[in-house]
Design an enzyme around this catalytic site. Structure first.
Site, PDB file in Angstrom:
ATOM      1  N   GLY A   1       0.840  -1.203   0.000  1.00 41.79           N
ATOM      2  CA  GLY A   1       0.000   0.000   0.000  1.00 41.79           C
ATOM      3  C   GLY A   1       0.868   1.243   0.000  1.00 41.79           C
ATOM      4  O   GLY A   1       1.820   1.328   0.762  1.00 41.79           O
TER       5      GLY A   1
ATOM      6  N   ARG B   1       0.708  -5.040  -5.049  1.00 39.65           N
ATOM      7  CA  ARG B   1       0.685  -6.167  -4.116  1.00 39.65           C
ATOM      8  C   ARG B   1       1.142  -7.368  -4.946  1.00 39.65           C
ATOM      9  O   ARG B   1       0.658  -7.576  -6.062  1.00 39.65           O
ATOM     10  CB  ARG B   1      -0.743  -6.411  -3.621  1.00 39.65           C
ATOM     11  CG  ARG B   1      -1.378  -5.185  -2.979  1.00 39.65           C
ATOM     12  CD  ARG B   1      -1.333  -5.260  -1.490  1.00 39.65           C
ATOM     13  NE  ARG B   1      -2.059  -4.176  -0.852  1.00 39.65           N
ATOM     14  CZ  ARG B   1      -1.636  -3.568   0.243  1.00 39.65           C
ATOM     15  NH1 ARG B   1      -0.493  -3.912   0.806  1.00 39.65           N
ATOM     16  NH2 ARG B   1      -2.351  -2.617   0.808  1.00 39.65           N
TER      17      ARG B   1
ATOM     18  N   ASP C   1       4.738  -4.128   5.975  1.00 45.26           N
ATOM     19  CA  ASP C   1       5.035  -5.480   6.444  1.00 45.26           C
ATOM     20  C   ASP C   1       5.402  -6.463   5.316  1.00 45.26           C
ATOM     21  O   ASP C   1       6.436  -7.118   5.366  1.00 45.26           O
ATOM     22  CB  ASP C   1       3.802  -5.973   7.218  1.00 45.26           C
ATOM     23  CG  ASP C   1       4.058  -7.292   7.877  1.00 45.26           C
ATOM     24  OD1 ASP C   1       4.902  -7.324   8.788  1.00 45.26           O
ATOM     25  OD2 ASP C   1       3.446  -8.300   7.467  1.00 45.26           O
TER      26      ASP C   1
ATOM     27  N   THR D   1       4.553   3.069   5.348  1.00 46.36           N
ATOM     28  CA  THR D   1       3.161   2.615   5.417  1.00 46.36           C
ATOM     29  C   THR D   1       2.399   3.557   6.337  1.00 46.36           C
ATOM     30  O   THR D   1       2.960   4.041   7.320  1.00 46.36           O
ATOM     31  CB  THR D   1       3.044   1.166   5.950  1.00 46.36           C
ATOM     32  OG1 THR D   1       1.670   0.920   6.298  1.00 46.36           O
ATOM     33  CG2 THR D   1       3.877   0.908   7.195  1.00 46.36           C
TER      34      THR D   1
ATOM     35  N   ASP E   1       0.177   2.576   8.251  1.00 47.10           N
ATOM     36  CA  ASP E   1      -0.322   1.800   9.396  1.00 47.10           C
ATOM     37  C   ASP E   1       0.517   1.936  10.669  1.00 47.10           C
ATOM     38  O   ASP E   1       0.031   1.645  11.757  1.00 47.10           O
ATOM     39  CB  ASP E   1      -0.399   0.310   9.027  1.00 47.10           C
ATOM     40  CG  ASP E   1      -1.321   0.061   7.852  1.00 47.10           C
ATOM     41  OD1 ASP E   1      -2.250   0.855   7.655  1.00 47.10           O
ATOM     42  OD2 ASP E   1      -1.110  -0.926   7.123  1.00 47.10           O
TER      43      ASP E   1
ATOM     44  N   ASP F   1       2.821  -0.005  11.635  1.00 50.43           N
ATOM     45  CA  ASP F   1       2.806  -1.325  12.275  1.00 50.43           C
ATOM     46  C   ASP F   1       4.080  -2.135  12.058  1.00 50.43           C
ATOM     47  O   ASP F   1       4.079  -3.364  12.119  1.00 50.43           O
ATOM     48  CB  ASP F   1       1.595  -2.131  11.768  1.00 50.43           C
ATOM     49  CG  ASP F   1       1.645  -2.373  10.258  1.00 50.43           C
ATOM     50  OD1 ASP F   1       2.473  -1.742   9.569  1.00 50.43           O
ATOM     51  OD2 ASP F   1       0.864  -3.197   9.763  1.00 50.43           O
TER      52      ASP F   1
ATOM     53  N   ARG G   1      -4.772  -1.638   9.117  1.00 50.45           N
ATOM     54  CA  ARG G   1      -4.621  -3.101   9.053  1.00 50.45           C
ATOM     55  C   ARG G   1      -4.877  -3.671  10.443  1.00 50.45           C
ATOM     56  O   ARG G   1      -5.909  -3.404  11.026  1.00 50.45           O
ATOM     57  CB  ARG G   1      -3.240  -3.462   8.501  1.00 50.45           C
ATOM     58  CG  ARG G   1      -3.249  -4.607   7.532  1.00 50.45           C
ATOM     59  CD  ARG G   1      -1.967  -4.653   6.710  1.00 50.45           C
ATOM     60  NE  ARG G   1      -0.797  -4.575   7.523  1.00 50.45           N
ATOM     61  CZ  ARG G   1       0.003  -5.615   7.804  1.00 50.45           C
ATOM     62  NH1 ARG G   1      -0.246  -6.795   7.300  1.00 50.45           N
ATOM     63  NH2 ARG G   1       1.086  -5.457   8.546  1.00 50.45           N
TER      64      ARG G   1
END
Ligand code: F6P
Length: 320
Positions: A11, A72, A103, A125, A127, A129, A171
């Site tokens: 993403g 992706r 990730d 990202t 996110d 994360d 996510r």
């Protein structure tokens, strides 16, 4: 070390262009050549690779999206596909690859490292994360977009005495929900890292109504459930004239914040300097405002991103 490859994958996030620019310019200023790889790992395997020049890096620091495009590409989990990617890198004489992404992209870089190919992961990202860093490139911009949207929604919630449940991305992580929720003064923030009590949230809205506050703003991370599902559950506890809103991909688009541009510039340059020192197989990041590099295999296999759940307690205190 003569040639460095750069790709963006997964993403997209605001600030990826600033990172591409930093890596390529830092490489060029050290006398290296920078090679762009279009469409992430998919483009790598297909050999969609080109030599970058400084001119095409002009005017991209403030642009959202990624000039290298993204994709992706779950196929990269297969060993034979990874080896095809390494073949392409060798064909173009690229000595090391810098991967900007989240990730999945980090796992791609990790696989290359395991095959003995020098690779560095730069966290890009929305996110936030990724283990090995306090912040990822794009997170600050996404939080700002979400906060602005929440402010707007709050206005109409107030006018109509409604309850809005707003779903943000992230996510499996609740970071965007936490930061944007606090920034917008949300009445409740629901994240995957902590159990929620929907009845308590409903009771709080009712109590607020009795005390004269007849609108409510609930921010929910997509990793918990959709806004619509949460709204339907909430409606079972009373009539809140509720609405569900999903912010979705607007959080990934638009101009990166200055903070993301600076983070991307620092991290991109750092990746090149590490490679020039002969280092690689690393995940880089920022910790306590210092640039840090950790072994990418160990980082992915033994560490997890930790969401700062104390922010949830903070919000509870401030919404008392
Ligand atoms: O990883 C970034 C992210 O925007 C997540 O927050 C979200 O879950 C996912 O990507 C959406 O992916 P896609 O754009 O492929 O639908």
């Amino acid at each position: 070390m003569k040639r460095i490859g750069i790709l963006t994958s997964g993403g997209d996030s605001q600030g990826m262009n600033a990172a591409v620019r930093a890596i390529a310019r830092s490489a060029m200023s050290a006398g290296l050549e920078a090679y762009g790889i279009n469409y992430g790992f998919k483009g790598l395997v297909e050999g969609n690779i080109f030599k970058m020049n400084s001119k095409e890096l002009d005017g991209i620091i403030n642009r959202g999206g990624t000039i290298l495009y993204s994709a992706r590409f779950p196929e990269f989990a297969q060993e034979e596909v990874q080896l095809q990617g390494i073949e392409q890198l060798k064909k173009f004489g690229i000595d090391a690859l810098v991967v900007i992404g989240g990730d999945g992209s980090y796992h791609g870089a990790e696989k290359l490292t395991k095959h003995g190919y020098n690779s560095i992961g730069v966290p890009g990202t929305i996110d936030n994360d990724i283990p090995g860093t306090d912040f990822t490139i794009g997170f600050d911009s996404a939080v700002n977009v979400a906060t602005e949207a929440l402010d707007r929604i709050n206005d109409t919630a107030t006018s109509h005495q409604r309850t809005f449940v707003v779903e943000v991305m992230g996510r499996g992580a609740g970071d965007i929900a936490l930061w944007a929720g606090i920034a917008a003064g949300a009445d409740a923030i629901v994240i995957p890292e902590r159990d929620y009590d929907i009845e308590a949230i409903a009771n709080k809205i009712k109590e607020n109504r009795k005390n004269g506050k007849d609108h409510a703003l609930i921010v929910i991370a997509e990793g918990v459930m959709s806004a619509q599902e949460f709204k339907e559950k909430l409606d079972q506890y009373g009539d809140f004239d509720s609405r569900a809103v999903t912010l979705a991909h607007i959080q990934r688009g638009g101009v990166p914040t200055a903070k993301d541009r600076v983070l991307a510039s620092r991290l991109g340059d750092y990746a090149v300097r590490l490679l020039l020192e002969g280092k690689g197989g690393l995940a880089i990041g920022i910790h306590d405002n210092k640039l840090v590099a950790t072994d990418i295999i160990d980082t992915l296999e033994n560490h997890k991103h930790k969401t700062d759940v104390s922010l949830l307690d903070l919000n509870d205190r401030l919404r008392f």
